[in-house]
Design a protein around this motif. Structure first.
Motif, PDB file in Angstrom:
ATOM      1  N   ARG A  34       5.415  10.912 -11.077  1.00 40.17           N
ATOM      2  CA  ARG A  34       4.119  11.370 -11.602  1.00 40.17           C
ATOM      3  C   ARG A  34       3.094  11.525 -10.500  1.00 40.17           C
ATOM      4  O   ARG A  34       1.941  11.857 -10.759  1.00 40.17           O
ATOM      5  CB  ARG A  34       3.614  10.420 -12.681  1.00 40.17           C
ATOM      6  N   TYR A  35       3.476  11.286  -9.268  1.00 41.12           N
ATOM      7  CA  TYR A  35       2.582  11.386  -8.112  1.00 41.12           C
ATOM      8  C   TYR A  35       3.350  12.010  -6.961  1.00 41.12           C
ATOM      9  O   TYR A  35       4.573  12.049  -6.951  1.00 41.12           O
ATOM     10  CB  TYR A  35       2.045  10.003  -7.716  1.00 41.12           C
ATOM     11  N   ASP A  36       2.603  12.497  -5.956  1.00 36.95           N
ATOM     12  CA  ASP A  36       3.221  13.087  -4.771  1.00 36.95           C
ATOM     13  C   ASP A  36       3.388  12.084  -3.646  1.00 36.95           C
ATOM     14  O   ASP A  36       4.352  12.159  -2.881  1.00 36.95           O
ATOM     15  CB  ASP A  36       2.370  14.251  -4.248  1.00 36.95           C
ATOM     16  N   LEU A  37       2.420  11.178  -3.521  1.00 38.14           N
ATOM     17  CA  LEU A  37       2.414  10.237  -2.404  1.00 38.14           C
ATOM     18  C   LEU A  37       1.975   8.859  -2.876  1.00 38.14           C
ATOM     19  O   LEU A  37       1.303   8.733  -3.901  1.00 38.14           O
ATOM     20  CB  LEU A  37       1.416  10.689  -1.318  1.00 38.14           C
ATOM     21  N   ILE A  38       2.342   7.852  -2.111  1.00 38.89           N
ATOM     22  CA  ILE A  38       1.771   6.516  -2.260  1.00 38.89           C
ATOM     23  C   ILE A  38       1.069   6.218  -0.945  1.00 38.89           C
ATOM     24  O   ILE A  38       1.652   6.359   0.128  1.00 38.89           O
ATOM     25  CB  ILE A  38       2.837   5.447  -2.544  1.00 38.89           C
ATOM     26  N   LEU A  39      -0.208   5.848  -1.042  1.00 36.34           N
ATOM     27  CA  LEU A  39      -0.994   5.532   0.140  1.00 36.34           C
ATOM     28  C   LEU A  39      -1.155   4.029   0.236  1.00 36.34           C
ATOM     29  O   LEU A  39      -1.584   3.387  -0.723  1.00 36.34           O
ATOM     30  CB  LEU A  39      -2.366   6.199   0.076  1.00 36.34           C
ATOM     31  N   ASP A  40      -0.795   3.473   1.372  1.00 34.04           N
ATOM     32  CA  ASP A  40      -0.966   2.051   1.643  1.00 34.04           C
ATOM     33  C   ASP A  40      -2.170   1.922   2.563  1.00 34.04           C
ATOM     34  O   ASP A  40      -2.091   2.213   3.755  1.00 34.04           O
ATOM     35  CB  ASP A  40       0.300   1.492   2.300  1.00 34.04           C
ATOM     36  N   ILE A  41      -3.294   1.521   1.971  1.00 30.94           N
ATOM     37  CA  ILE A  41      -4.551   1.409   2.706  1.00 30.94           C
ATOM     38  C   ILE A  41      -4.954  -0.055   2.731  1.00 30.94           C
ATOM     39  O   ILE A  41      -5.301  -0.633   1.701  1.00 30.94           O
ATOM     40  CB  ILE A  41      -5.655   2.259   2.044  1.00 30.94           C
ATOM     41  N   LYS A  42      -4.846  -0.667   3.891  1.00 33.81           N
ATOM     42  CA  LYS A  42      -5.191  -2.078   4.067  1.00 33.81           C
ATOM     43  C   LYS A  42      -4.467  -2.954   3.043  1.00 33.81           C
ATOM     44  O   LYS A  42      -5.061  -3.786   2.378  1.00 33.81           O
ATOM     45  CB  LYS A  42      -6.705  -2.274   3.986  1.00 33.81           C
ATOM     46  N   ASN A  43      -3.168  -2.717   2.892  1.00 35.34           N
ATOM     47  CA  ASN A  43      -2.289  -3.461   1.976  1.00 35.34           C
ATOM     48  C   ASN A  43      -2.637  -3.259   0.497  1.00 35.34           C
ATOM     49  O   ASN A  43      -2.262  -4.067  -0.341  1.00 35.34           O
ATOM     50  CB  ASN A  43      -2.275  -4.955   2.316  1.00 35.34           C
ATOM     51  N   GLN A  44      -3.333  -2.210   0.198  1.00 34.08           N
ATOM     52  CA  GLN A  44      -3.626  -1.840  -1.189  1.00 34.08           C
ATOM     53  C   GLN A  44      -2.941  -0.500  -1.453  1.00 34.08           C
ATOM     54  O   GLN A  44      -3.103   0.449  -0.677  1.00 34.08           O
ATOM     55  CB  GLN A  44      -5.148  -1.715  -1.360  1.00 34.08           C
ATOM     56  N   LEU A  45      -2.154  -0.412  -2.529  1.00 32.73           N
ATOM     57  CA  LEU A  45      -1.392   0.803  -2.826  1.00 32.73           C
ATOM     58  C   LEU A  45      -2.139   1.682  -3.811  1.00 32.73           C
ATOM     59  O   LEU A  45      -2.677   1.202  -4.816  1.00 32.73           O
ATOM     60  CB  LEU A  45      -0.020   0.446  -3.387  1.00 32.73           C
ATOM     61  N   PHE A  46      -2.158   2.988  -3.520  1.00 33.14           N
ATOM     62  CA  PHE A  46      -2.783   3.989  -4.380  1.00 33.14           C
ATOM     63  C   PHE A  46      -1.776   5.097  -4.653  1.00 33.14           C
ATOM     64  O   PHE A  46      -1.189   5.639  -3.705  1.00 33.14           O
ATOM     65  CB  PHE A  46      -4.000   4.621  -3.694  1.00 33.14           C
ATOM     66  N   THR A  47      -1.587   5.463  -5.922  1.00 31.18           N
ATOM     67  CA  THR A  47      -0.801   6.651  -6.224  1.00 31.18           C
ATOM     68  C   THR A  47      -1.698   7.862  -6.003  1.00 31.18           C
ATOM     69  O   THR A  47      -2.897   7.828  -6.288  1.00 31.18           O
ATOM     70  CB  THR A  47      -0.262   6.635  -7.661  1.00 31.18           C
ATOM     71  N   CYS A  48      -1.102   8.925  -5.495  1.00 33.13           N
ATOM     72  CA  CYS A  48      -1.895  10.071  -5.061  1.00 33.13           C
ATOM     73  C   CYS A  48      -1.215  11.374  -5.457  1.00 33.13           C
ATOM     74  O   CYS A  48      -0.022  11.550  -5.215  1.00 33.13           O
ATOM     75  CB  CYS A  48      -2.081   9.997  -3.547  1.00 33.13           C
ATOM     76  N   GLN A  49      -1.978  12.267  -6.049  1.00 37.19           N
ATOM     77  CA  GLN A  49      -1.504  13.615  -6.371  1.00 37.19           C
ATOM     78  C   GLN A  49      -2.200  14.585  -5.427  1.00 37.19           C
ATOM     79  O   GLN A  49      -3.430  14.582  -5.338  1.00 37.19           O
ATOM     80  CB  GLN A  49      -1.832  13.971  -7.822  1.00 37.19           C
ATOM     81  N   VAL A  50      -1.434  15.402  -4.707  1.00 41.37           N
ATOM     82  CA  VAL A  50      -2.004  16.381  -3.787  1.00 41.37           C
ATOM     83  C   VAL A  50      -2.224  17.685  -4.540  1.00 41.37           C
ATOM     84  O   VAL A  50      -1.311  18.191  -5.192  1.00 41.37           O
ATOM     85  CB  VAL A  50      -1.085  16.613  -2.568  1.00 41.37           C
TER      86      VAL A  50
END
Length: 139
Positions: A34-50
Motif C-alpha cells: 500500500r506504499y512505495d517506500l518506508i522511510l527510517d528517520i531517526k529510528n522512526q518509520l514512516f510509510t510513504c507514497q511517491v
C-alpha cells in the motif's frame, strides 16, 4: 514521457534526495504494498507514497493523492500512508507532505498567488525535506 515513466523517474529522484538527508529508504518487494517506500528517520518509520508530476508550471505543481483501483474492482481511493513524497520531475524538486487530511489532490505553489491569498495555500518552502525533518522527526 508516459505516466509510468514519470512515476519511475519520480521514485528514483525521491530516493536520491532523501538519501542526501541521511534518511534510510527501503522499498517493498514487488508492487502490491500500500506504499512505495518506508522511510527510517531517526529510528522512526514512516510509510510513504511517491506521487510525481511532469506537468508543473512556473507558479505551481499539482499532485493527485488518490489511486485508481479499477484493476481491483474499485474506483479512486485515498492512501493509508504516513507521508506523501511529491516529486516535480521537470524541476527535480522533492517535497514531503504529511497525510494528515483526506485530500484527493494538492497544489504546491512556487510563487505567491496573484491576489496575495495565503490561507489554504501550500507554499513549496513549507514542504521541503528539511522542513519535514525539523517539524515531524523526533530528536
Amino acid at each position: 514521457m508516459n505516466s509510468k515513466d514519470v512515476g519511475n523517474l519520480g521514485e528514483h529522484i525521491a530516493i536520491v534526495e532523501l538519501l542526501k538527508y541521511g534518511i534510510i529508504v527501503s522499498r517493498p518487494l514487488g508492487d502490491n504494498a500500500r506504499y512505495d517506500l518506508i522511510l527510517d528517520i531517526k529510528n522512526q518509520l514512516f510509510t510513504c507514497q511517491v506521487k510525481s508530476t511532469a506537468s508543473s508550471t512556473d507558479a505551481l505543481a499539482e499532485f493527485s493523492l488518490q489511486s485508481s483501483q479499477a484493476h481491483r474492482g474499485a474506483g479512486k481511493q485515498g492512501y493509508d500512508v504516513d507521508i506523501f513524497c511529491l516529486v516535480d520531475v521537470s524541476k527535480q524538486f522533492v517535497f514531503l507532505y504529511p497525510n494528515l487530511e483526506n485530500k484527493s489532490a494538492i497544489k504546491i505553489r512556487y510563487k505567491e498567488t496573484s491576489n496575495n491569498q495565503t490561507k489554504n495555500v501550500n507554499m513549496y518552502h513549507d514542504f521541503t525535506v528539511q522542513k519535514f525533518l525539523d517539524t515531524y522527526a523526533r530528536p
